[in-house]
Write an enzyme that holds these catalytic residues in place. Structure first.
Site, PDB file in Angstrom:
ATOM      1  N   ASP A 178     -10.027  -0.324   3.072  1.00 41.44           N
ATOM      2  CA  ASP A 178      -9.248   0.853   2.665  1.00 41.44           C
ATOM      3  C   ASP A 178      -8.786   0.774   1.217  1.00 41.44           C
ATOM      4  O   ASP A 178      -8.585   1.806   0.562  1.00 41.44           O
ATOM      5  CB  ASP A 178      -8.042   1.042   3.586  1.00 41.44           C
ATOM      6  CG  ASP A 178      -8.489   1.432   4.984  1.00 41.44           C
ATOM      7  OD1 ASP A 178      -8.775   0.522   5.780  1.00 41.44           O
ATOM      8  OD2 ASP A 178      -8.603   2.636   5.247  1.00 41.44           O
ATOM      9  N   TYR A 218      -3.732  -2.980   8.313  1.00 42.18           N
ATOM     10  CA  TYR A 218      -4.672  -4.102   8.413  1.00 42.18           C
ATOM     11  C   TYR A 218      -4.068  -5.401   7.873  1.00 42.18           C
ATOM     12  O   TYR A 218      -4.413  -6.488   8.346  1.00 42.18           O
ATOM     13  CB  TYR A 218      -6.003  -3.740   7.746  1.00 42.18           C
ATOM     14  CG  TYR A 218      -6.718  -2.636   8.514  1.00 42.18           C
ATOM     15  CD1 TYR A 218      -7.017  -2.808   9.871  1.00 42.18           C
ATOM     16  CD2 TYR A 218      -7.049  -1.418   7.928  1.00 42.18           C
ATOM     17  CE1 TYR A 218      -7.635  -1.799  10.607  1.00 42.18           C
ATOM     18  CE2 TYR A 218      -7.673  -0.408   8.657  1.00 42.18           C
ATOM     19  CZ  TYR A 218      -7.963  -0.610   9.995  1.00 42.18           C
ATOM     20  OH  TYR A 218      -8.569   0.383  10.719  1.00 42.18           O
TER      21      TYR A 218
HETATM   22 FE   LIG Z   1      -8.494   4.543   5.414  1.00 48.27          FE
HETATM   23 FE   LIG Z   2     -10.040   7.309   4.365  1.00 44.02          FE
END
Ligand SMILES: [Fe+2]
Ligand SMILES: [Fe+2]
Length: 331
Positions: A67, A105
């Site tokens: 991300d 995460y």
């Molecule tokens: Fe994401």
């Molecule tokens: Fe995204």
């Protein structure tokens, strides 16, 4: 036009109200990392087979940086060139969501990987684990392809930017992340790691909306400048998707290297090809593979996720949700 260089500041009259609607829909999907209890997964982790543990360790290593890479492209490229203040509102919201994903995460790795050396190795996966490094290189190649562009002055500039938008929506959010979600929902279908699955429901929904917005941008540019979408562009998109599938199949080979019962590399490949075809269809391009979705647990996903969404909103917050939520992504 949407890709004209500059920084349009005028919200009224609004040129692209559908972008503003996407922004409002995204706000209805607000969640926080603290809502997701990952500690319930620890007992499951302890009883996984070695092959399943390997799968999970590779999966979290991908999540450690995925991300952040998407967020970087959003700031460096998308925000710069999507010249619509309401479009930039959506991108601001997306950036917030990517930050929440990064935090989620981070929390996942801190919870799942107590050993500090192992944890550091997971965060360094883009350098040390070949299957993850290859996916990162693919992302960086497409970030770099437009990084030097400050203004989209020419047709070639606009085409290069469109390819970047399509890459991050169709290949990265729409394929790399969907591949990762499939492992999570496979594990859920086996009755383990429900905490990760519940957090993934939120991320999944966000990613579906990010992809839908990016495809809206592509559709808008297509309506304004149809000549950008020629046979050469189509060929480039197909080649890009095919390369993304190769990267993701290599990753699947790594995850499943020790043989996970109930999840074969062949099925995973078919699933990824099926998803790639769906992305091409969304872009009005003929499929490459003609593959079917072999995973019943993924077909159920959108329905379950949507009902969870309404239940949570009502039970956790007593907040009514009215109107459409804009969940139009499919598999
Ligand atoms: Fe994401
Ligand atoms: Fe995204």
């Amino acid at each position: 036009m949407l890709l004209d260089p500059g920084m349009d500041l005028t919200l009224r009259p609004m040129k692209y109200p559908h972008f503003f609607d996407r922004f409002k829909d995204a706000i209805k999907n607000t969640w926080t990392v603290e809502e997701v209890d990952l500690h319930s997964d620890l007992a499951d982790l302890a009883r996984l087979s070695d092959a399943e543990k390997h799968l999970v360790s590779r999966l979290v290593a991908f999540f450690a940086t995925g991300d952040t890479i998407v967020a970087n492209n959003l700031v460096l490229n998308l925000y710069q060139h999507v010249n619509s203040p309401e479009g930039r509102l959506y991108l601001s919201r997306q950036l917030f969501e990517e930050a929440v994903h990064v935090q989620f995460y981070l929390n996942l790795l801190d919870t799942y990987v107590p050993d500090l050396d192992e944890r550091a190795a997971a965060f360094a996966a883009v350098d040390n684990i070949p299957s993850i490094a290859r996916k990162a290189e693919f992302c960086f190649k497409w970030i770099d392809s437009v990084f030097e562009l400050r203004r989209l002055e020419t047709r070639e500039h606009r085409r290069a930017f469109l390819l970047n938008v399509i890459c991050f929506a169709a290949c990265i959010e729409g394929l790399f992340f969907y591949g990762a979600f499939a492992y999570v929902y496979f594990l859920r279908s086996r009755g383990v790691l429900q905490g990760l699955a519940s957090g993934t429901n939120w991320v999944f929904r966000d990613e579906s909306m990010h992809m839908a917005f990016a495809f809206d941008v592509v559709d808008q540019v297509r309506a304004e400048e149809p000549d950008l979408f020629d046979a050469e562009m189509e060929r480039q998109v197909r080649d890009m998707l095919a390369e993304a599938v190769e990267c993701e199949v290599q990753f699947a080979g790594d995850l499943l290297e020790q043989g996970v019962s109930g999840l074969s590399l062949g099925d995973m490949r078919e699933y990824l090809q099926h998803v790639a075809d769906r992305r091409l269809a969304a872009l009005g391009i003929d499929p490459i593979y003609g593959s079917k979705n072999p995973f019943a647990f993924m077909e159920l996903q959108d329905v379950q996720e949507l009902s969870n969404f309404f239940e949570r909103r009502v039970s956790a917050y007593q907040m009514g949700v009215s109107g459409s939520v804009g969940f139009d992504e499919d598999f």
